[in-house]
Design a protein around this motif. Structure first.
Motif, short mmCIF file in Angstrom:
data_model
loop_
_atom_site.label_atom_id
_atom_site.label_comp_id
_atom_site.label_asym_id
_atom_site.label_seq_id
_atom_site.Cartn_x
_atom_site.Cartn_y
_atom_site.Cartn_z
N UNK A 72 5.40 -5.48 1.41
CA UNK A 72 6.74 -4.89 1.42
C UNK A 72 6.99 -4.09 0.14
N UNK A 73 6.59 -4.68 -0.99
CA UNK A 73 6.75 -3.98 -2.25
C UNK A 73 5.89 -2.73 -2.32
N UNK A 74 4.67 -2.81 -1.81
CA UNK A 74 3.79 -1.65 -1.79
C UNK A 74 4.35 -0.53 -0.93
N UNK A 75 4.87 -0.89 0.22
CA UNK A 75 5.43 0.11 1.14
C UNK A 75 6.57 0.88 0.46
N UNK A 76 7.42 0.14 -0.23
CA UNK A 76 8.56 0.79 -0.89
C UNK A 76 8.09 1.71 -2.00
N UNK A 77 7.17 1.22 -2.82
CA UNK A 77 6.67 2.03 -3.92
C UNK A 77 5.88 3.24 -3.42
N UNK A 78 5.08 3.04 -2.37
CA UNK A 78 4.26 4.12 -1.83
C UNK A 78 5.13 5.19 -1.19
N UNK A 79 6.21 4.78 -0.53
CA UNK A 79 7.10 5.74 0.11
C UNK A 79 7.78 6.65 -0.89
N UNK A 80 7.97 6.15 -2.12
CA UNK A 80 8.58 6.98 -3.16
C UNK A 80 7.61 8.05 -3.66
N UNK A 81 6.31 7.84 -3.45
CA UNK A 81 5.31 8.80 -3.90
C UNK A 81 5.01 9.85 -2.83
N UNK A 82 4.90 9.42 -1.58
CA UNK A 82 4.60 10.34 -0.48
C UNK A 82 5.00 9.70 0.83
N UNK A 83 5.62 10.47 1.69
CA UNK A 83 6.16 9.93 2.94
C UNK A 83 5.07 9.36 3.85
N UNK A 84 3.84 9.88 3.72
CA UNK A 84 2.76 9.41 4.60
C UNK A 84 2.15 8.08 4.16
N UNK A 85 2.31 7.73 2.89
CA UNK A 85 1.61 6.56 2.36
C UNK A 85 1.98 5.25 3.07
N UNK A 86 3.26 4.95 3.32
CA UNK A 86 3.57 3.68 4.01
C UNK A 86 2.94 3.62 5.40
N UNK A 87 2.90 4.74 6.11
CA UNK A 87 2.29 4.77 7.45
C UNK A 87 0.78 4.56 7.36
N UNK A 88 0.18 5.14 6.31
CA UNK A 88 -1.26 4.98 6.11
C UNK A 88 -1.60 3.52 5.80
N UNK A 89 -0.79 2.89 4.97
CA UNK A 89 -1.01 1.49 4.63
C UNK A 89 -0.85 0.61 5.87
N UNK A 90 0.15 0.90 6.66
CA UNK A 90 0.38 0.13 7.90
C UNK A 90 -0.83 0.25 8.83
#
Length: 321
Positions: free
Chosen positions: A169-187
């Motif tokens: 959850x913490x990674x998703x939030x931090x990654x989303x602040x860097x690039x919109x695609x990152x949380x989807x990629x992590x998922x």
């Protein structure tokens, strides 16, 4: 017969023999020149002479350049192998194919282990060894492989890093602040077990229904990866691109953003590839058998699954009742 010429305090021996290339060498004394000539002529007369001049002249650096042109560029791992070729050329490039000894390679191994892991150094040595295999079998070089008799470094211990839901959850939030695609990629990584390169290479046309079809993978075969509801939702959330790719990110950018996300979320000791480990462990925890997991992850050697699988003890306890 050999002829000898005196030149500015040194002696040059010249050997001309029918059926063999002309050979010459320079020595400090005439006696040394005569001994060399006698040895070469004896080898020629007994059909034991081997012309090593090309191998004597070809440096490791030049050989690695040729290997890159003829061999590396055709590998799927070429992008990663280029840096390994550069390191070998930097550290061993001054030697020639015929002068690099096992002791030189052993020294390189020990010095490299001071800054790199055992697994990394083993891959260095495997590449150097394959260079010699190609040089011997395809380039006709009369040399011995200096990697053949040295000890290989120990493999790294299996990674046992699992990712908690809070960390994700913490990674998703931090990654989303860097690039919109990152949380989807992590998922997608956690839900599918796909490698970074496989994820980045996905086209929207590759995802049909609840399956992602990978035409090319690391082991050279195609693979169909079933997608969970969460994975399908992540795909649907990505905007359509004119080039048809799911993601615009480059592999090195993904690694950089992931490291920054871990730092921002205060998640330690986690690498992007650990998400594949996590996915594999979760597949087993959901009750899939080893053949089903192998079909999803693409492992050909079932023993390798052990390295990627570290089951959650709490989940196992629940199964025991």
């Amino acid at each position: 017969m050999a002829t000898f010429q005196k030149r500015s305090g040194s002696w040059r021996a010249i050997i001309r023999k029918k059926g063999y290339p002309q050979l010459s060498a320079t020595f400090d004394t005439k006696a040394h020149a005569e001994r060399w000539a006698k040895q070469i002529e004896t080898e020629m007369s007994q059909s034991r002479f081997v012309d090593t001049r090309e191998a004597d002249a070809l440096t490791i650096a030049a050989a690695l350049e040729r290997y890159e042109r003829e061999i590396s560029v055709h590998k799927k791992s070429y992008r990663n192998e280029r840096s390994r070729l550069a390191i070998l050329a930097r550290d061993l490039g001054r030697f020639t194919l015929s002068t690099l000894r096992s002791s030189d390679v052993a020294l390189y191994r020990d010095q490299r282990l001071e800054i790199a892991s055992g697994s990394t150094v083993r891959r260095d040595l495997a590449l150097l060894s394959h260079l010699y295999t190609i040089a011997i079998k395809e380039w006709g070089m009369p040399v011995d492989n200096p990697c053949a008799k040295i000890r290989k470094p120990k493999l790294n211990k299996d990674r046992e890093r699992r990712v908690t839901d809070d960390e994700l959850a913490g990674l998703m939030e931090a990654a989303g602040a860097l690039h919109v695609e990152m949380p989807r990629l992590i998922t997608l990584a956690v839900e599918s077990g796909m490698r970074r390169g496989e994820l980045i290479g996905l086209k929207r046309s590759d995802v049909r229904g609840s399956v992602a079809y990978l035409a090319e993978t690391k082991n050279g075969t195609s693979r169909a990866v079933p997608l969970s509801r969460a994975a399908r939702a992540a795909v649907e959330e990505l905007p359509a691109r004119l080039d048809g790719q799911l993601f615009s990110l480059r592999p090195d950018t993904v690694t950089h953003y992931f490291e920054k996300s871990c730092k921002a979320a205060e998640v330690e000791g986690l690498r992007f590839h650990d998400l594949r480990h996590e996915a594999t462990s979760r597949f087993f925890e959901k009750g899939l058998n080893i053949m089903e997991v192998a079909a999803i992850t693409g492992h050909k050697d079932l023993r390798m699954l052990r390295r990627y699988t570290h089951l959650n003890p709490s989940a196992l306890a629940e199964k025991l009742g």
